[in-house]
Enzyme design. Structure first.
Site, PDB file in Angstrom:
ATOM      1  N   LYS A   1       0.825  -1.208   0.000  1.00 32.08           N
ATOM      2  CA  LYS A   1       0.000   0.000   0.000  1.00 32.08           C
ATOM      3  C   LYS A   1       0.859   1.258   0.000  1.00 32.08           C
ATOM      4  CE  LYS A   1      -3.713   1.958   2.957  1.00 32.08           C
ATOM      5  NZ  LYS A   1      -4.490   1.684   4.195  1.00 32.08           N
TER       6      LYS A   1
ATOM      7  N   SER B   1      -9.237   1.595   3.285  1.00 34.34           N
ATOM      8  CA  SER B   1      -8.391   2.388   2.419  1.00 34.34           C
ATOM      9  C   SER B   1      -7.314   1.589   1.682  1.00 34.34           C
ATOM     10  CB  SER B   1      -7.713   3.500   3.234  1.00 34.34           C
ATOM     11  OG  SER B   1      -6.859   2.964   4.221  1.00 34.34           O
TER      12      SER B   1
ATOM     13  N   SER C   1      -9.465  -0.688   7.417  1.00 35.72           N
ATOM     14  CA  SER C   1      -8.911  -0.550   6.069  1.00 35.72           C
ATOM     15  C   SER C   1      -8.290  -1.801   5.486  1.00 35.72           C
ATOM     16  CB  SER C   1      -7.879   0.589   6.047  1.00 35.72           C
ATOM     17  OG  SER C   1      -8.519   1.826   6.247  1.00 35.72           O
TER      18      SER C   1
END
Length: 404
Positions: free
Chosen positions: A35, A112, A136
């Site tokens: 990420k 996210s 997330s």
């Protein structure tokens, strides 16, 4: 290392990051993605925000967890799209778009850690790193039908991870295959070892009551699977005063922490923020000291209750999200308000108490994955992973994804 054909728009184009393995070990031959909040040496970390990307220098070292994975033989195949500043659960970034969910081109992947989940769901990598503050990792693993773990708070070292809300920030990861998931755990979880079987399944009745009846009914076969594996079951309520109040406590503490981490940069830079994120950042700067003290006191009560409720050999089961992946580009206001509130009411307990929680892709609704979570006491991460391997050795594969 071959370049991945990004069929789902999961990877960052403005700040790509690729690294070869630095050693050999249990992850040799596997590829992973990370990420856009993990530092990768000699590249810029973007935080899902173009003004952040432009205003920060390249990293000098790799994040600790990336170093560990490379040393164990895995190859970093790319950096993946994150929701803006990690302050969303939708998987739709106003600046970089929405990574595609392979279960349906019209469906969001969840945030996210959107790009990481989308890349694993599509079969582009074997596993991917994400982070989980309010949900997330858990939300995208539910939407994309993956195994996904929010680790015990503080269990995985966070050196080289951008700070968002350190009171709750955790490193986690996604995989389709439970065997691969367990191999990653051996690398990332210090002193990881087998911890033995759970002896009692606690069914969080207030969490199941918080979702629509049709959704709750869809979980019935998965609950039977878990019950058959564990044996004894017992109904419990996670909260005495309502999951909605628990979320409000989480929201206040998280917002204050976010402003502590990002407020100075926001004030100096005045970044262009997308809808939802902009409003939450503004609200974060308005949390007062008395409001925060009251929230911290309520948090202490919640932690004490969960510590008492969940016994040494207990595992809690609850819905991960209140519904399958929502449509892309529709009902944005509802996604950022009503649905966020519903989801966070389910997700906040683990964050407030620092507990590990793992999504199991054991249910389906209208042809889409519907995640069921297992949660246990702090540092019981390996027990969750072992149980996942017993009841869900392989996540379902979307029809148009790359086959393992």
């Amino acid at each position: 290392m071959s370049v991945i054909e990004d069929t789902v728009h999961a990877f960052c184009l403005d700040n790509p990051a690729i690294q070869a393995p630095t050693g050999h070990g249990v992850l040799s031959g596997l590829r992973f993605a990370a990420k856009d909040v993990f530092e990768v040496a000699d590249t810029r970390t973007g935080f899902g925000q173009p003004d952040w990307l432009a205003s920060h220098p390249p990293a000098s070292i790799n994040a600790d967890c990336i170093e560990r994975l490379l040393a164990a033989g895995a190859a970093l195949a790319g950096r993946t799209v994150s929701d803006e500043l990690c302050y969303s659960l939708t998987g739709d970034n106003a600046h970089y778009g929405a990574p595609r969910n392979s279960w349906g081109a019209d469906r969001l992947s969840g945030g996210s850690s959107s790009g990481s989940a989308a890349a694993v769901c599509a079969g582009l990598v074997d596993f991917a790193l994400g982070t989980d503050c309010g949900g997330s990792v858990r939300v995208p693993s539910s939407y994309c039908g993956l195994l996904g773990l929010r680790t015990t708070h503080g269990r995985v070292p966070t050196r080289g991870l951008l700070r968002f809300a350190s009171e709750f920030d955790c490193i986690g990861w996604f995989a389709r295959d439970a065997g691969i998931f367990e191999r990653v755990a051996r690398v990332l979880l210090p002193e990881a070892r087998e911890q033995g079987a759970f002896r009692r399944l606690l069914i969080a009745t207030d969490a199941f009551a918080a979702v629509d009846t049709a959704i709750a009914d869809a979980f019935a076969p998965a609950l039977e699977t878990l019950s058959a594996q564990i044996g004894a079951t017992h109904d419990v309520r996670l909260s005495e005063d309502g999951l909605d109040r628990c979320f409000e406590t989480f929201r206040i503490i998280q917002a204050a922490d976010v402003w502590s981490a990002l407020g100075d940069w926001v004030t100096r830079t005045r970044p262009t923020l997308g809808p939802g994120v902009r409003e939450r950042i503004e609200q974060a700067g308005q949390i007062g000291a008395a409001e925060l003290r009251a929230a911290q006191a309520h948090r202490a009560e919640i932690v004490a209750r969960l510590d008492t409720l969940i016994g040494e050999d207990d595992v809690v089961v609850l819905p991960t999200t209140p519904r399958p992946a929502p449509p892309r580009g529709g009902g944005d206001d509802a996604l950022e308000t009503t649905y966020r509130f519903q989801a966070m009411s389910l997700l906040c307990s683990a964050g407030l108490a620092g507990l590990p929680q793992m999504n199991l892709p054991l249910a389906m609704k209208d042809g889409l994955p519907l995640g069921l979570s297992i949660m246990t006491r702090r540092n019981g991460d390996m027990r969750l992973i072992e149980l996942a391997g017993q009841v869900c050795p392989q996540a379902p594969v979307p029809p148009d994804a790359v086959r393992p």
